[in-house]
Design an enzyme around this catalytic site. Structure first.
Site, PDB file in Angstrom:
ATOM      1  N   TYR A  96       0.860  -1.185   0.000  1.00 32.16           N
ATOM      2  CA  TYR A  96       0.000   0.000   0.000  1.00 32.16           C
ATOM      3  C   TYR A  96       0.901   1.242   0.000  1.00 32.16           C
ATOM      4  O   TYR A  96       2.121   1.127  -0.084  1.00 32.16           O
ATOM      5  CB  TYR A  96      -1.004  -0.072   1.158  1.00 32.16           C
ATOM      6  CG  TYR A  96      -1.905  -1.281   0.956  1.00 32.16           C
ATOM      7  CD1 TYR A  96      -2.832  -1.285  -0.087  1.00 32.16           C
ATOM      8  CD2 TYR A  96      -1.764  -2.431   1.722  1.00 32.16           C
ATOM      9  CE1 TYR A  96      -3.616  -2.411  -0.342  1.00 32.16           C
ATOM     10  CE2 TYR A  96      -2.547  -3.562   1.476  1.00 32.16           C
ATOM     11  CZ  TYR A  96      -3.473  -3.537   0.442  1.00 32.16           C
ATOM     12  OH  TYR A  96      -4.230  -4.652   0.171  1.00 32.16           O
ATOM     13  N   GLY A 126      -4.167 -14.362  12.896  1.00 35.48           N
ATOM     14  CA  GLY A 126      -5.250 -13.809  12.096  1.00 35.48           C
ATOM     15  C   GLY A 126      -6.328 -14.817  11.758  1.00 35.48           C
ATOM     16  O   GLY A 126      -7.359 -14.927  12.424  1.00 35.48           O
TER      17      GLY A 126
END
Ligand code: FNR
Length: 354
Positions: free
Chosen positions: A176, A322
């Site tokens: 990103y 996660g």
């Protein structure tokens, strides 16, 4: 709990980017079993979202919606962190029709009436180099636009503080915007934000300073791009230097992930495949006198014994888990039970059985 996009926020309208009942239930449940929840990538402006169903925190009137989420996490007993992000060249850049289709697949409640123009936006990046053929060619950011994005991170951090979050995690990983500035695979600039590693890290360090005016700051980095031999990319030695600079800029935790800048990278994903990178970053911090800055490891850590080994072997100070936590919200309590530690279940579950 590491940040994981859930693609359940309203894409448009007055509630655009806001957490809703789904997010309260999702994060509130998992907050009952982990030390800290880091809320998914949240755009500092709407066009910094990863998808049009991601969270964003670009307006002051969103503080009450985010305050409900911070409260739900605290009520579960965890610290509340939020990952602030700008998606850069990996934003919603595909044609609208395709975006609607994939959004509907993720979210059955997706609104029927949305125009294609509302669903994607022009992408920005260090250089006009697209991530892959699935993405639009981004516009190269001007220095003035970089200044604006630094301010947007600051304003979003101020709103997160007003909403009651305990800390911000700046998203410096996975290709990103901030991550793409770090990587020579994406950053071909010749100004003060490109070229040397110092220059490529300048944007991230400015963001850290600005966000740190409001809340304690952690940073997630991609410690390697997994570039092929001879291909330009960010490497472990770069990550070690950047981590020390982050510590010098007051970062209180470094979260070590990998990858995301190269669409064609061959990533050897397997049990604990990123732990080596956390260990290397941790060692660099210790050698530079920052032993007090904890480093976390993440990635296919799927059992209590494996997590415990990462910690007691000194490879990391924390682990993030996660996907296993998506399946089992009370995973943290289960693992403590397996390791013979007090399970610390919420009081109302006192009669629960493992
Ligand atoms: C992720 N991941 C991720 N990472 C991040 O920094 N910000 C994000 O918003 C997301 N979103 C996201 C969504 C979903 C559905 C998944 C599965 C993953 C990466 C995540 O935080 C984590 O690093 C990886 O999933 C690897 O850890 P596990 O799942 O193997 O424990």
């Amino acid at each position: 709990m590491p940040p994981m996009c859930m693609y359940q926020a309203a894409p448009t309208g007055v509630d655009q980017g806001n957490p809703n009942d789904f997010h309260l239930a999702h994060y509130g449940a998992r907050a009952q079993s982990v030390a800290a929840v880091i809320v998914e990538a949240t755009g500092v402006v709407p066009e910094g979202r990863i998808s049009n169903q991601c969270l964003s925190l670009g307006r002051d009137d969103q503080v009450p919606a985010f305050a409900r989420l911070a409260h739900a996490i605290h009520a579960g007993g965890a610290k509340a962190g939020i990952q602030l992000n700008h998606s850069g060249r990996k934003g919603a850049g595909r044609p609208g029709a395709e975006l609607v289709e994939s959004a509907r697949a993720w979210n059955p409640n997706y609104p029927q009436q949305v125009s294609e123009a509302e669903l994607s936006w022009p992408l920005v990046a260090p250089s006009a180099v697209r991530f892959s053929e699935d993405y639009a060619v981004p516009q190269e950011l001007t220095e003035a636009q970089i200044d604006e994005i630094v301010e947007a991170f600051g304003a979003a951090a101020r709103r997160a503080a007003d909403a009651g979050f305990d800390f911000v995690q700046v998203h410096g990983a996975h290709g990103y915007l901030l991550s793409s500035f770090l990587s020579p695979a994406a950053n071909q600039r010749t100004d003060q934000y490109g070229g040397s590693l110092e220059n490529r890290a300048r944007f991230l360090l400015r963001v850290v300073e600005r966000v740190g005016q409001y809340l304690p700051v952690a940073v997630r980095i991609s410690a390697v791009d997994w570039q092929a031999e001879g291909q330009p990319g960010f490497n472990l030695a770069d990550a070690q230097k950047v981590a020390v600079w982050l510590a010098e800029h007051g970062v209180f935790m470094v979260n070590v992930s990998t990858g995301g800048n190269l669409a064609d990278a061959q990533i050897p994903a397997g049990p604990g495949y990123q732990v080596f990178a956390a260990a290397a970053v941790r060692q660099a911090l210790q050698e530079a006198g920052f032993a007090g800055v904890p480093v976390s490891a993440v990635g296919i850590i799927t059992s209590a014994a494996q997590a415990e080994t990462v910690l007691v072997s000194g490879q990391a100070d924390l682990v993030e888990v996660g996907r296993p936590l998506l399946v089992d919200p009370l995973l943290g309590a289960r693992w403590r039970h397996e390791l013979g530690a007090p399970p610390a279940l919420p009081p109302s579950y006192v009669r629960a059985r493992f």
